[in-house]
Write a protein that holds these residues in place. Structure first.
Motif, mmCIF file in Angstrom:
data_model
loop_
_atom_site.group_PDB
_atom_site.id
_atom_site.type_symbol
_atom_site.label_atom_id
_atom_site.label_comp_id
_atom_site.label_asym_id
_atom_site.label_seq_id
_atom_site.Cartn_x
_atom_site.Cartn_y
_atom_site.Cartn_z
ATOM 1 N N HIS A 327 1.019 -1.172 0.049
ATOM 2 C CA HIS A 327 0.032 -0.056 0.109
ATOM 3 C C HIS A 327 0.967 1.261 -0.100
ATOM 4 O O HIS A 327 0.994 1.889 1.031
ATOM 5 C CB HIS A 327 -0.985 -0.257 1.252
ATOM 6 N N HIS A 506 -14.134 -9.103 -1.748
ATOM 7 C CA HIS A 506 -14.143 -8.201 -0.658
ATOM 8 C C HIS A 506 -14.748 -6.860 -1.095
ATOM 9 O O HIS A 506 -14.361 -6.501 -2.535
ATOM 10 C CB HIS A 506 -12.650 -7.967 -0.196
ATOM 11 N N ASP A 508 -13.327 -3.783 -0.600
ATOM 12 C CA ASP A 508 -12.313 -3.251 -1.425
ATOM 13 C C ASP A 508 -12.036 -3.515 -2.774
ATOM 14 O O ASP A 508 -11.675 -2.854 -3.786
ATOM 15 C CB ASP A 508 -11.049 -3.375 -0.660
ATOM 16 N N ASP A 509 -12.302 -4.903 -3.087
ATOM 17 C CA ASP A 509 -12.255 -5.078 -4.494
ATOM 18 C C ASP A 509 -12.848 -4.732 -5.563
ATOM 19 O O ASP A 509 -12.686 -3.939 -6.784
ATOM 20 C CB ASP A 509 -12.438 -6.756 -4.689
ATOM 21 N N THR A 512 -12.496 -0.323 -5.249
ATOM 22 C CA THR A 512 -10.990 0.152 -5.559
ATOM 23 C C THR A 512 -11.061 -0.254 -7.030
ATOM 24 O O THR A 512 -10.037 0.338 -7.949
ATOM 25 C CB THR A 512 -10.153 -0.320 -4.705
ATOM 26 N N SER A 518 -13.300 4.513 -5.320
ATOM 27 C CA SER A 518 -12.545 4.939 -4.357
ATOM 28 C C SER A 518 -11.864 6.115 -4.814
ATOM 29 O O SER A 518 -11.281 6.877 -4.015
ATOM 30 C CB SER A 518 -11.617 4.030 -4.045
ATOM 31 N N ALA A 529 -20.031 2.247 0.498
ATOM 32 C CA ALA A 529 -19.798 1.461 1.089
ATOM 33 C C ALA A 529 -20.842 0.346 1.529
ATOM 34 O O ALA A 529 -21.087 -1.012 1.328
ATOM 35 C CB ALA A 529 -18.735 1.507 2.276
ATOM 36 N N GLU A 550 -16.729 -5.744 6.576
ATOM 37 C CA GLU A 550 -16.176 -4.978 5.240
ATOM 38 C C GLU A 550 -16.349 -3.778 5.313
ATOM 39 O O GLU A 550 -15.478 -2.948 5.173
ATOM 40 C CB GLU A 550 -16.918 -5.580 4.333
ATOM 41 N N TYR A 554 -13.261 -1.087 5.027
ATOM 42 C CA TYR A 554 -13.036 0.000 4.011
ATOM 43 C C TYR A 554 -12.906 1.306 4.469
ATOM 44 O O TYR A 554 -12.002 2.063 3.896
ATOM 45 C CB TYR A 554 -14.139 -0.346 2.901
ATOM 46 N N ARG A 557 -9.594 1.867 5.892
ATOM 47 C CA ARG A 557 -8.693 2.448 4.731
ATOM 48 C C ARG A 557 -8.673 3.689 4.220
ATOM 49 O O ARG A 557 -7.544 4.358 3.991
ATOM 50 C CB ARG A 557 -8.890 1.050 3.662
#
Length: 599
Positions: A327, A506, A508-509, A512, A518, A529, A550, A554, A557
């Motif tokens: 990251h 997930h 995020d998948d 993003t 994102s 989200a 989840e 997110y 993050r």
């Protein structure tokens, strides 16, 4: 290879059921080629091998395109600066690939984007000299594309006066330019192309498993015969072995880690991969008035200002990076640098208030060419540091297919048997077949499905002819036509499809990489989200606790990234970013000190 009775689409669905089946295959079968790494080179290698009839598996520790391959400048280009440096073979190679992608392999994902080369103001002699110099370079670029590019796919360049340049790009500061040259390159959603590569490989019989981390090699004497894998979606389950006649590591900035796993037998790879951080800003289209992109020279790199739907992408930086590779973090200094550079030519300077999104990626450069990262080689290399293990590294996104073909050529020679040439230059990716006709008939498609033409265009530009499957999902479940909360340009159907067919595990998948929410929204996806998690829950069977976890991950993050972007330097930004734990349940790879894997 797939069964003849199974459609290409069905065979290429990366569904939850398919993941279970492919995990079983990893445990039970021996493969001709096992690819480590789900970026563009790894997915391309898996497709190349599968298209030759080999038995193939691909494993990826995180998500498809989770690293460098989702964080590029979103360009498929020949590289004008390589032409200037007289690296003509690189220009030839890249322009050939650009033509293939835009006309045959992925016309639904790679399309022309106009770019201006501003000509600086100055006395008449300087202006004439600069126009001649840059004009010759862009003309040579077009000549290379026409003579050597397989299917040009791009219009020719054109010289513009100052008024002509400002007509196309009104935000150009009049006193900063004397004119411009407009040329074309290709634009791509880099993460979506990788997903299509992996799905196309799966359609040809490849086992594709994400959240599967390689933790060591399996050796017999001094030969690699497989890997040990940990399923990160089932962290309490034991590691297992995957047997393969050849292992291909296409791991980008993690390439040196592969050699570290064999340090007990004194393996030396022959090259090292150095990470160069590239930071990009995303601002709304309203912040800059223009109908074309820009390419600018800076003291340390080339700066692009590229139109991206309702947004602009501004990048990139080019600095050495030795911190967290999973990251990489953008600092306030990176952001200020980009703003300072672009503001030299804009009539209304941008500020941090204009920024919607920020992303940072790491370029894997072959080390040893020079000290400055911008001068490191963008050529690739394939080596075999130990029998049965091949490393492919370097290169650039545009030439992924060439890198993939090179490493699989070497694997085929090792495997013996008939010489099977690469045929990926003739193999359209899923969604490419019939795309031009589908685009032509988009109005009729909209009428038949009871949606607007804008919806059909949006889906065609993201899924190609696979868009009919999303339209069928909407017909069966009309709620999926609902725009996503906080990101109304995307539909709920796209989230469901990502989990059902594109391997998204997930939140995020999806926010993003399967979409770009994102980086395309000021809230960075936080307001989307909950809605997206609810849709994914229906496909993946999440209960309330999983959904909340989840969403919490997110948003944590996003908060960590926002904090990192206020930090003054790389070290402080990195410390802030790694404060958010990885959703897949393992520590970030922070240099060689955390490479103490169990061998």
């Amino acid at each position: 290879m797939r069964e003849p009775s199974v459609s290409r689409y069905a065979a290429g669905r990366l569904s939850p059921i398919r993941r279970v089946a492919d995990l079983r295959r990893l445990r039970d079968e021996q493969f001709d080629v096992l690819v480590i790494g789900g970026g563009v080179t790894g997915a391309g290698a898996a497709l190349d091998a599968a298209s030759r009839g080999l038995k193939v598996a691909l494993v990826e520790a995180r998500d498809l395109a989770a690293g460098t391959s989702s964080r590029s400048s979103k360009l498929i280009h020949g590289g004008l600066r390589y032409l200037e440096q007289l690296e003509l073979h690189l220009v030839h190679e890249a322009l050939t690939e650009r033509g293939l992608l835009s006309t045959r392999l992925a016309p639904h994902l790679v399309r022309p984007v106009p770019i201006l080369v501003p000509l600086p103001a100055g006395n008449p002699a300087v202006r004439v000299g600069r126009r001649a110099y840059y004009g010759l370079g862009v003309a040579a670029y077009d000549v290379f594309a026409g003579l050597f590019g397989t299917g040009r796919g791009m219009p020719l360049h054109r010289h513009l006066t100052r008024d002509g340049a400002r007509h196309l790009f009104p935000s150009l500061r009049a006193e900063a330019v004397s004119g411009a040259i407009r040329y074309y390159d290709g634009q791509v959603d880099d993460a979506r192309l990788v997903v299509n590569l992996a799905r196309t490989a799966a359609s040809l019989g490849a086992a594709v498993v994400t959240s599967a981390r390689v933790v060591g090699f399996v050796r017999e004497a001094r030969e690699v015969v497989g890997v040990r894998v940990r399923d990160l979606e089932a962290p309490d389950s034991p590691e297992f072995e995957v047997r393969a006649r050849t292992v291909v590591a296409a791991t980008g900035v993690w390439t040196d880690d592969m050699s570290q796993m064999l340090r007990d037998v004194g393996v030396r790879p022959g090259f090292r991969v150095r990470a160069s951080k590239g930071v990009h800003l995303v601002v709304p289209r309203s912040a800059i008035t223009g109908e074309a992109g820009l390419i600018l020279r800076t003291p340390t790199s080339v700066l692009f200002v590229i139109p991206w739907g309702g947004h602009w992408i501004i990048g990139t930086t080019d600095t050495d990076w030795k911190l967290d590779r999973s990251h990489p973090a953008a600092s306030a200094r990176d952001i200020r640098y980009l703003l300072d550079q672009v503001n030299t030519v804009l009539d209304r300077p941008l500020t941090t208030d204009d920024i919607e999104g920020v992303y940072a990626g790491l370029r894997p450069l072959l080390s040893g060419e020079a000290e400055a990262t911008s001068k490191l080689s963008r050529e690739h290399a394939v080596i075999e540091p130990m029998l049965g293990l091949m490393l492919v590294a370097g290169g650039k996104y545009t030439t992924y297919r060439v890198m993939a073909a090179d490493v699989i050529d070497r694997a085929v020679r090792r495997l013996g048997g008939p010489a099977l040439p690469s045929r990926t230059d003739q193999l359209p990716l899923l969604g490419a077949d019939g795309y031009n006709a589908a685009w032509r008939d988009r109005q009729d498609t909209a009428r038949r499905h009871g949606v607007t033409a804008g919806v059909v265009e949006h889906l065609l530009e993201r899924y190609g002819t696979l868009a009919v499957h999303l339209l069928a999902m909407i017909k069966a479940e009309p709620d999926l036509a609902t725009p996503l909360a906080g990101a109304p340009e995307y539909l709920a159907a796209e989230v469901a499809y990502a989990a059902l067919a594109e391997g998204a595990l997930h939140l995020d998948d999806v926010l993003t990489r399967r979409t770009r929410i994102s980086i395309e929204t000021a809230h960075r996806g936080s307001e989307t989200a909950a809605h997206a998690a609810a849709v994914m829950a229906q496909v993946l069977g999440w209960d309330k606790a999983v959904r909340e976890r989840e969403i919490e991950h997110y948003r944590a993050r996003v908060a960590a990234e926002r904090q990192s972007q206020t930090m003054p330097d790389d070290a402080a930004a990195d410390a802030a970013r790694v404060g958010a734990p990885d959703v897949r349940g393992f520590a970030a790879d922070r240099g060689v000190d955390l490479l103490q894997v169990d061998l």
